[in-house]
Write an enzyme that holds these catalytic residues in place. Sequence first.
Site, PDB file in Angstrom:
ATOM      1  N   LYS A  54       0.841  -1.207   0.000  1.00 54.39           N
ATOM      2  CA  LYS A  54       0.000   0.000   0.000  1.00 54.39           C
ATOM      3  C   LYS A  54       0.874   1.254   0.000  1.00 54.39           C
ATOM      4  O   LYS A  54       0.601   2.214  -0.714  1.00 54.39           O
ATOM      5  CB  LYS A  54      -0.935   0.007   1.213  1.00 54.39           C
ATOM      6  CG  LYS A  54      -2.118  -0.927   1.050  1.00 54.39           C
ATOM      7  CD  LYS A  54      -2.910  -1.127   2.327  1.00 54.39           C
ATOM      8  CE  LYS A  54      -3.960  -2.209   2.130  1.00 54.39           C
ATOM      9  NZ  LYS A  54      -4.574  -2.685   3.376  1.00 54.39           N
ATOM     10  N   GLN A  98      -4.717  -1.282   9.605  1.00 50.54           N
ATOM     11  CA  GLN A  98      -4.666  -2.624   9.013  1.00 50.54           C
ATOM     12  C   GLN A  98      -5.307  -3.635   9.965  1.00 50.54           C
ATOM     13  O   GLN A  98      -4.922  -3.729  11.133  1.00 50.54           O
ATOM     14  CB  GLN A  98      -3.199  -2.995   8.718  1.00 50.54           C
ATOM     15  CG  GLN A  98      -3.021  -4.318   8.013  1.00 50.54           C
ATOM     16  CD  GLN A  98      -3.597  -4.334   6.600  1.00 50.54           C
ATOM     17  OE1 GLN A  98      -3.423  -3.397   5.827  1.00 50.54           O
ATOM     18  NE2 GLN A  98      -4.306  -5.401   6.262  1.00 50.54           N
ATOM     19  N   ASP A 121     -11.322   3.367   3.980  1.00 48.72           N
ATOM     20  CA  ASP A 121     -11.705   1.951   3.900  1.00 48.72           C
ATOM     21  C   ASP A 121     -13.224   1.802   3.861  1.00 48.72           C
ATOM     22  O   ASP A 121     -13.736   0.734   3.524  1.00 48.72           O
ATOM     23  CB  ASP A 121     -11.186   1.209   5.143  1.00 48.72           C
ATOM     24  CG  ASP A 121     -10.030   0.281   4.820  1.00 48.72           C
ATOM     25  OD1 ASP A 121      -9.840  -0.035   3.628  1.00 48.72           O
ATOM     26  OD2 ASP A 121      -9.330  -0.140   5.764  1.00 48.72           O
TER      27      ASP A 121
END
Length: 297
Positions: A54, A98, A121
């Site tokens: 990422k 994460q 997200d």
Amino acid sequence: MTAEQIDGKAFALTLREKVGTIAAEFERKAGRKAGLAVVLVGDDPASQVYVRSKGKATLAANMASFEHRLPDDVSGGALLALVEQLNQDPAVDGILVQLPLPAQLDEQQVISAISPDKDVDGFHVINAGRLAVGQDGFVPCTPLGCMMLLTSRLGDLSGLEAVVIGRSNIVGKPMAQLLLDANATVTIAHSRTKDLPAVVRRADVVVAAVGRAEMVKADWLKPGATVIDVGINRVPSNEAGKTRLVGDVDFAGASDVAGAITPVPGGVGPMTIAVLLRNTLVAAHRNAGIDLAKDAV
Ligand code: NAP
């Protein structure tokens, strides 16, 4: 029939290039780069790989990447304090924590602490609510990526029968919402669904997000159906001691019946990071008060 392969890898590359071009324009207009902060707790090897890729992808798209690594035994208070610091930081447009988090930490509490306007997200309940009522918010990256692949192949989805297998908050439910918004007739199937093959056989569009290797068989599919395989399952390979990745759909069998299908790997997987960058770009424009055309990315 041999199904057309939907090339998610190529689509994702094009999307990332487009995001990179607009991110460079954003920097000129805003006098700063769009920024994505990624928080990694602990040293889970798979999470480390995701976070590294990422970070690289963010830099390659002309954005700033801020990586924060916290020890496995970090307290909830310390993690929440970091999230709050990132919420306040004007250089940070998107925040991603994460998952999964170590057991002592409450994932829902941490997600709720992220500012909904930086929740790239799309996991915050505010963004789930916005999606449910049709307001602009952030949509989880994987289902939004699936939707992009579907519309690129099918165009208008109005009136199509769509079956989503799986009802998780990060894939199945938002996927169903997106299909409904696109005027498909949507069925959500799950582990209690009766006669799943018969349900799937109705579908013009099948999205499999289950986590069971090659569960969806060729004879479950309507001929010509478009099949999006979200599953990522590691199974033993023919070579001793080695493994390989397969999806939730029996790709070889399904390819004889479907009209189009995403491979695993190289289908949905690459879309997830590309959409994360796209969501960060959108967040940056909103945070800086700079217009971005709705269909720009
Ligand atoms: P999850 O939270 O474990 O949800 C799985 C869903 O599948 C549940 O709703 C479950 O039903 C349903 N299910 C389980 N067994 C079933 C069966 N025999 N028949 C019908 N439905 C069944 O998983 P997830 O997070 O949504 O992920 C699904 C898959 O997508 C995994 O393989 C994951 O690795 C992959 N994934 C890929 C990406 C990507 O970037 N490509 C991103 C996210 C996830 P119940 O609700 O009834 O238990």
